[in-house]
Design a protein around this motif. Structure first.
Motif, short mmCIF file in Angstrom:
data_model
loop_
_atom_site.label_atom_id
_atom_site.label_comp_id
_atom_site.label_asym_id
_atom_site.label_seq_id
_atom_site.Cartn_x
_atom_site.Cartn_y
_atom_site.Cartn_z
N CYS A 49 -35.38 27.78 100.30
CA CYS A 49 -34.84 26.93 99.25
C CYS A 49 -34.93 25.47 99.65
CB CYS A 49 -33.42 27.31 98.86
SG CYS A 49 -32.21 27.04 100.13
N VAL A 50 -35.07 24.63 98.65
CA VAL A 50 -35.07 23.18 98.82
C VAL A 50 -33.93 22.67 97.96
CG1 VAL A 50 -36.41 21.07 98.62
CG2 VAL A 50 -37.57 23.22 99.14
N ALA A 51 -32.81 22.35 98.60
CA ALA A 51 -31.58 22.05 97.86
C ALA A 51 -31.37 20.54 97.77
CB ALA A 51 -30.39 22.70 98.55
N SER A 52 -31.42 20.04 96.52
CA SER A 52 -31.12 18.63 96.29
C SER A 52 -29.71 18.44 95.74
CB SER A 52 -32.11 18.04 95.28
OG SER A 52 -33.43 18.25 95.69
N GLN A 53 -29.18 19.51 95.14
CA GLN A 53 -27.88 19.43 94.48
C GLN A 53 -26.86 20.34 95.16
OE1 GLN A 53 -27.54 17.26 91.89
NE2 GLN A 53 -29.69 16.73 92.22
N THR A 54 -25.60 20.03 94.92
CA THR A 54 -24.53 20.89 95.42
C THR A 54 -24.64 22.27 94.77
OG1 THR A 54 -23.08 19.03 95.82
CG2 THR A 54 -22.03 21.18 95.55
N SER A 55 -24.51 23.31 95.58
CA SER A 55 -24.62 24.67 95.05
C SER A 55 -23.34 25.07 94.34
CB SER A 55 -24.90 25.65 96.19
OG SER A 55 -23.71 25.94 96.88
N PRO A 56 -23.41 26.10 93.49
CA PRO A 56 -22.17 26.70 93.00
C PRO A 56 -21.38 27.28 94.18
CG PRO A 56 -24.10 27.58 91.83
CD PRO A 56 -24.61 26.79 92.99
N LEU A 57 -20.09 27.48 93.97
CA LEU A 57 -19.33 28.28 94.93
C LEU A 57 -19.87 29.69 94.89
CD1 LEU A 57 -15.81 26.92 94.02
CD2 LEU A 57 -16.88 26.69 96.27
N TYR A 58 -19.93 30.34 96.05
CA TYR A 58 -20.70 31.58 96.15
C TYR A 58 -20.16 32.39 97.31
CZ TYR A 58 -24.80 34.26 97.85
OH TYR A 58 -25.65 35.23 98.32
N ARG A 59 -20.28 33.70 97.21
CA ARG A 59 -20.08 34.54 98.38
C ARG A 59 -20.95 35.78 98.25
NH1 ARG A 59 -14.80 35.10 96.22
NH2 ARG A 59 -14.47 37.09 95.18
N ASN A 60 -21.30 36.31 99.40
CA ASN A 60 -22.14 37.51 99.44
C ASN A 60 -21.24 38.68 99.79
OD1 ASN A 60 -23.96 39.58 100.04
ND2 ASN A 60 -25.51 38.11 100.71
N GLY A 61 -21.09 39.60 98.85
CA GLY A 61 -20.23 40.76 99.09
C GLY A 61 -20.96 41.91 99.76
N THR A 62 -22.26 41.76 100.03
CA THR A 62 -23.03 42.87 100.57
C THR A 62 -23.28 42.74 102.07
OG1 THR A 62 -25.21 41.90 100.22
CG2 THR A 62 -24.22 43.05 98.37
N GLY A 63 -23.09 41.54 102.63
CA GLY A 63 -23.34 41.38 104.05
C GLY A 63 -23.29 39.93 104.46
N ASP A 64 -23.49 39.71 105.77
CA ASP A 64 -23.48 38.35 106.31
C ASP A 64 -24.73 37.61 105.88
OD1 ASP A 64 -21.25 39.31 107.60
OD2 ASP A 64 -22.04 39.05 109.64
N GLU A 65 -24.63 36.29 105.87
CA GLU A 65 -25.81 35.46 105.61
C GLU A 65 -26.04 34.55 106.81
OE1 GLU A 65 -25.72 33.46 101.85
OE2 GLU A 65 -26.00 35.37 100.78
N LEU A 66 -27.32 34.27 107.03
CA LEU A 66 -27.72 33.35 108.08
C LEU A 66 -28.63 32.32 107.42
CD1 LEU A 66 -28.00 32.71 111.20
CD2 LEU A 66 -30.05 34.12 111.14
N ALA A 115 -30.96 19.52 110.76
CA ALA A 115 -32.18 20.23 111.13
C ALA A 115 -31.98 21.04 112.40
CB ALA A 115 -33.32 19.24 111.31
N GLY A 116 -32.45 22.27 112.38
CA GLY A 116 -32.37 23.15 113.54
C GLY A 116 -31.11 23.98 113.59
N ASP A 117 -30.20 23.77 112.66
CA ASP A 117 -28.95 24.55 112.68
C ASP A 117 -29.15 25.93 112.05
OD1 ASP A 117 -27.12 22.97 114.01
OD2 ASP A 117 -26.50 21.90 112.20
N TYR A 118 -28.68 26.94 112.77
CA TYR A 118 -28.40 28.23 112.16
C TYR A 118 -26.95 28.16 111.68
CZ TYR A 118 -32.30 30.47 114.80
OH TYR A 118 -33.50 30.85 115.30
N VAL A 119 -26.67 28.73 110.52
CA VAL A 119 -25.29 28.83 110.02
C VAL A 119 -25.03 30.29 109.70
CG1 VAL A 119 -23.61 27.95 108.38
CG2 VAL A 119 -25.60 26.54 108.97
N VAL A 120 -24.05 30.87 110.38
CA VAL A 120 -23.69 32.27 110.14
C VAL A 120 -22.48 32.30 109.20
CG1 VAL A 120 -22.89 34.43 111.18
CG2 VAL A 120 -24.54 32.99 112.39
N LEU A 121 -22.63 33.00 108.07
CA LEU A 121 -21.56 33.09 107.07
C LEU A 121 -21.17 34.55 106.91
CD1 LEU A 121 -23.48 30.52 105.08
CD2 LEU A 121 -21.04 30.20 105.54
N PRO A 122 -20.00 34.92 107.43
CA PRO A 122 -19.60 36.33 107.36
C PRO A 122 -19.48 36.83 105.92
CG PRO A 122 -18.21 35.13 108.90
CD PRO A 122 -19.02 34.11 108.16
#
Ligand SMILES: [Fe+2]
Length: 403
Positions: free
Chosen positions: A119-136, A157-164
């Protein structure tokens, strides 16, 4: 401090942490300044039998006004048939000026265990959560803030972000350069490989990174709002919930589940006299997949070593490489550049481009940076895999003249 993560290896979780205001004893009366009770929420894995976090909300996190279906913009997956190695130039995937890090994800590869989107994000995303698993999320370029119910993470740049799993969050890009990210959506939990951790969950001396390199939120993040929309990913697609109160109303939390960032430059490479296998570069484990970080490092120092990787057939996995920095000398002549993603599927043998082995002899270091995701089940192809594909990639191992 570990949990079932994959058929081959368990994924570990970070250490206990406490942030903000919490009561001295769990499950006891904890009052707001106006005298009312904070709403305690237990976010727990495997029912009540594994890691958990306790969050203290100003308002009940359960109050919802409306639920409706939301069309998942990602589209369908289709098999990689006939079996073909793929090269996708992610920087050529069409993007819109209002794309964001949630609904702007362009699905490239996926199977029942994991989905990979760019993804190429220029705008603020909606509030969101993943109910099926973690995101990286892996940040290729740009900077911004990942705001979560646990607090905010400044990322670059270079950051991994782990979202449970079930962490409500949104991604806020900084003004100017958009955030370019690879999103890894797991059907389960993502963490450090269990072999890096002690029995009680502390990083061991041989691990290429440790607790000091992980950056969890260090303060609560609270916002006001009513009738607040949150997109929820489920196994059936996407849903939209409308909450009575803003979900970012947590004044404190503690436990062993929380989001964190980790920069690939903090991964300390393990090198050897002869070529080291990709397993020494492993960074994360997920259900039926692994993530490895290739970073600038000294190359093999046996006097007769061949620093370039050998040809290999990954008979039990599909291999995705995301090329993000430096020169990729072993792939010279392949058309691969920054932003390239390659898929080398099981059943296909791959290796260095013609001439790369000889050219590597005596080379002492590499400045490459790349992220690898190996999946233990074949990957299907999403729409974005075809939008910016190099159709000639499969033939790039043939030397000029047909050798
Ligand atoms: Fe490979």
């Amino acid at each position: 401090m570990t949990q079932e993560g994959s058929q081959s290896e368990e994924a570990g979780v970070p250490y206990y942490r406490a942030v903000g205001d919490i009561p001295r004893k769990r499950h006891t009366q904890f009052r707001r300044p106006d005298g009312g009770l904070f709403s305690e929420e237990l976010m727990g894995q495997e029912g009540f039998s594994s890691e958990s976090a306790l969050l203290y909300h100003e308002r009940p996190p359960t109050a919802i006004h409306r639920i409706e279906a939301f069309d998942d913009p990602a589209g369908e997956l289709r098999p990689n048939h006939p079996l073909t190695p793929r090269h996708v130039r992610s920087h050529k995937i069409p993007v819109g000026p209002s794309d964001n890090a949630v609904t702007g994800r362009r699905l490239m590869f996926g199977n029942a265990d994991v989905r990979l989107s760019y993804c190429v994000a220029s705008q603020t995303s909606p509030l969101y959560r993943n109910g099926t698993g973690d995101e990286l999320l892996y940040v290729e370029a740009g900077s911004g803030v990942v705001e979560t119910v646990f607090g905010a993470l400044a990322v670059g740049a270079g950051d991994y972000v782990v979202l449970p799993t079930a962490t409500t969050y949104r991604v806020v890009p900084d003004e100017g350069e958009p955030l370019r990210m690879l999103a890894v959506e797991a059907r389960g939990h993502i963490g450090a490989p269990a072999r890096y951790l002690s029995k009680r969950g502390q990083f061991l001396e041989h691990a290429p990174f440790c607790e000091r390199d992980l950056r969890p939120p260090d303060a609560p993040l609270t916002m006001q709002g009513e009738d607040v929309e949150v997109l929820v990913r489920t196994r059936g697609g996407m849903s939209r919930f409308v909450y009575a109160h803003h979900p970012f109303d947590v004044v404190g939390w503690d436990g062993g589940i929380y989001p964190y960032a980790f920069n690939i430059a903090d991964f300390e490479p393990i090198t050897g006299r002869i070529h080291q296998p990709p397993t020494v570069h492993q960074t994360f484990a997920g259900p039926n997949f692994v993530v490895c970080s290739f970073v600038p490092r000294k190359l093999d120092y046996h006097p007769e070593s061949i620093p370039t990787p050998y040809n290999h057939a990954n008979v039990d996995s599909d291999e995705v490489l995301f090329y993000v920095g430096g020169e990729f000398t072993s792939r010279r002549g392949s058309g691969i550049g920054h932003g390239s993603l390659t898929l080398h599927p099981s059943g296909h043998t791959h290796g260095p481009q013609p001439g790369a082995v000889e050219a590597s002899l005596g080379v002492e270091r590499t400045d490459e940076t790349a992220v690898m995701i190996d999946t233990f089940a074949p990957l299907d192809l999403g729409v974005a895999a075809f939008e910016a594909e190099d159709p000639d990639y499969a033939w790039t191992w043939v030397a000029p003249g047909g050798g």
